[in-house]
Design a protein around this motif. Sequence first.
Motif, mmCIF file in Angstrom:
data_model
loop_
_atom_site.group_PDB
_atom_site.id
_atom_site.type_symbol
_atom_site.label_atom_id
_atom_site.label_comp_id
_atom_site.label_asym_id
_atom_site.label_seq_id
_atom_site.Cartn_x
_atom_site.Cartn_y
_atom_site.Cartn_z
ATOM 1 N N ASP A 34 0.826 -1.209 0.000
ATOM 2 C CA ASP A 34 0.000 0.000 0.000
ATOM 3 C C ASP A 34 0.859 1.257 0.000
ATOM 4 O O ASP A 34 0.569 2.222 -0.708
ATOM 5 N N GLU A 35 1.919 1.230 0.783
ATOM 6 C CA GLU A 35 2.818 2.380 0.847
ATOM 7 C C GLU A 35 3.529 2.563 -0.498
ATOM 8 O O GLU A 35 3.669 3.684 -0.991
ATOM 9 N N GLN A 36 3.956 1.468 -1.109
ATOM 10 C CA GLN A 36 4.579 1.547 -2.428
ATOM 11 C C GLN A 36 3.600 2.126 -3.449
ATOM 12 O O GLN A 36 3.963 2.994 -4.237
ATOM 13 N N ASP A 37 2.362 1.642 -3.418
ATOM 14 C CA ASP A 37 1.335 2.140 -4.342
ATOM 15 C C ASP A 37 1.117 3.635 -4.161
ATOM 16 O O ASP A 37 0.943 4.372 -5.137
ATOM 17 N N PHE A 38 1.132 4.090 -2.927
ATOM 18 C CA PHE A 38 0.946 5.503 -2.614
ATOM 19 C C PHE A 38 2.052 6.345 -3.252
ATOM 20 O O PHE A 38 1.780 7.328 -3.938
ATOM 21 N N TYR A 39 3.302 5.927 -3.053
ATOM 22 C CA TYR A 39 4.425 6.694 -3.608
ATOM 23 C C TYR A 39 4.475 6.627 -5.130
ATOM 24 O O TYR A 39 4.847 7.600 -5.779
ATOM 25 N N ILE A 40 4.067 5.498 -5.703
ATOM 26 C CA ILE A 40 4.003 5.400 -7.167
ATOM 27 C C ILE A 40 2.960 6.373 -7.699
ATOM 28 O O ILE A 40 3.195 7.067 -8.692
ATOM 29 N N ALA A 41 1.806 6.430 -7.045
ATOM 30 C CA ALA A 41 0.745 7.344 -7.492
ATOM 31 C C ALA A 41 1.226 8.788 -7.439
ATOM 32 O O ALA A 41 1.001 9.565 -8.373
ATOM 33 N N LEU A 42 1.896 9.154 -6.365
ATOM 34 C CA LEU A 42 2.415 10.520 -6.254
ATOM 35 C C LEU A 42 3.478 10.799 -7.308
ATOM 36 O O LEU A 42 3.509 11.880 -7.901
ATOM 37 N N SER A 43 4.344 9.829 -7.549
ATOM 38 C CA SER A 43 5.397 10.040 -8.546
ATOM 39 C C SER A 43 4.800 10.188 -9.945
ATOM 40 O O SER A 43 5.303 10.963 -10.759
ATOM 41 N N GLU A 44 3.711 9.479 -10.219
ATOM 42 C CA GLU A 44 3.049 9.619 -11.511
ATOM 43 C C GLU A 44 2.457 11.021 -11.676
ATOM 44 O O GLU A 44 2.496 11.587 -12.764
ATOM 45 N N ILE A 45 1.948 11.582 -10.596
ATOM 46 C CA ILE A 45 1.425 12.959 -10.636
ATOM 47 C C ILE A 45 2.558 13.931 -10.943
ATOM 48 O O ILE A 45 2.409 14.834 -11.767
ATOM 49 N N VAL A 46 3.698 13.734 -10.300
ATOM 50 C CA VAL A 46 4.855 14.607 -10.536
ATOM 51 C C VAL A 46 5.285 14.515 -12.002
ATOM 52 O O VAL A 46 5.524 15.541 -12.648
ATOM 53 N N LEU A 47 5.364 13.306 -12.540
ATOM 54 C CA LEU A 47 5.760 13.137 -13.940
ATOM 55 C C LEU A 47 4.742 13.763 -14.885
ATOM 56 O O LEU A 47 5.111 14.408 -15.871
ATOM 57 N N GLN A 48 3.472 13.584 -14.592
ATOM 58 C CA GLN A 48 2.428 14.155 -15.434
ATOM 59 C C GLN A 48 2.509 15.677 -15.454
ATOM 60 O O GLN A 48 2.410 16.308 -16.507
ATOM 61 N N ARG A 49 2.727 16.272 -14.303
ATOM 62 C CA ARG A 49 2.843 17.732 -14.229
ATOM 63 C C ARG A 49 4.052 18.218 -15.014
ATOM 64 O O ARG A 49 4.001 19.240 -15.695
ATOM 65 N N GLU A 50 5.149 17.479 -14.936
ATOM 66 C CA GLU A 50 6.353 17.859 -15.679
ATOM 67 C C GLU A 50 6.112 17.731 -17.184
ATOM 68 O O GLU A 50 6.532 18.593 -17.952
ATOM 69 N N GLN A 51 5.438 16.665 -17.594
ATOM 70 C CA GLN A 51 5.114 16.492 -19.010
ATOM 71 C C GLN A 51 4.247 17.644 -19.499
ATOM 72 O O GLN A 51 4.485 18.184 -20.582
ATOM 73 N N GLU A 52 3.241 18.010 -18.731
ATOM 74 C CA GLU A 52 2.370 19.116 -19.115
ATOM 75 C C GLU A 52 3.139 20.420 -19.212
ATOM 76 O O GLU A 52 2.912 21.214 -20.111
ATOM 77 N N ARG A 53 4.085 20.617 -18.313
ATOM 78 C CA ARG A 53 4.900 21.831 -18.335
ATOM 79 C C ARG A 53 5.758 21.870 -19.599
ATOM 80 O O ARG A 53 5.831 22.879 -20.293
ATOM 81 N N VAL A 54 6.386 20.743 -19.923
ATOM 82 C CA VAL A 54 7.259 20.683 -21.095
ATOM 83 C C VAL A 54 6.439 20.829 -22.380
ATOM 84 O O VAL A 54 6.815 21.577 -23.275
ATOM 85 N N ILE A 55 5.334 20.119 -22.472
ATOM 86 C CA ILE A 55 4.493 20.199 -23.670
ATOM 87 C C ILE A 55 3.940 21.600 -23.848
ATOM 88 O O ILE A 55 3.873 22.108 -24.964
ATOM 89 N N GLY A 56 3.610 22.240 -22.762
ATOM 90 C CA GLY A 56 3.069 23.596 -22.823
ATOM 91 C C GLY A 56 4.059 24.595 -23.368
ATOM 92 O O GLY A 56 3.675 25.635 -23.890
#
Length: 58
Positions: A34-56
């Motif tokens: 569960d803890e691993q899943d939590f950190y993976i979910a957060l890391s995916e949010i960080v990556l998504q935000r970075e992708q949106e920033r770069v694409i923008g």
Amino acid sequence: MENINKKNNNLYEQFLKYSYADLKELFKKAKTKDEQDFYIALSEIVLQREQERVIGKD
């Protein structure tokens, strides 16, 4: 309700302080699935935000 908003805002502010590398390290140190899943979910949010920033910028 105001107390919940303060806590939520504080949680969000705390999240913004973590980098992808930080979350990856926390994932490695996680003691449960569960803890691993939590950190993976957060890391995916960080990556998504970075992708949106770069694409923008294109």
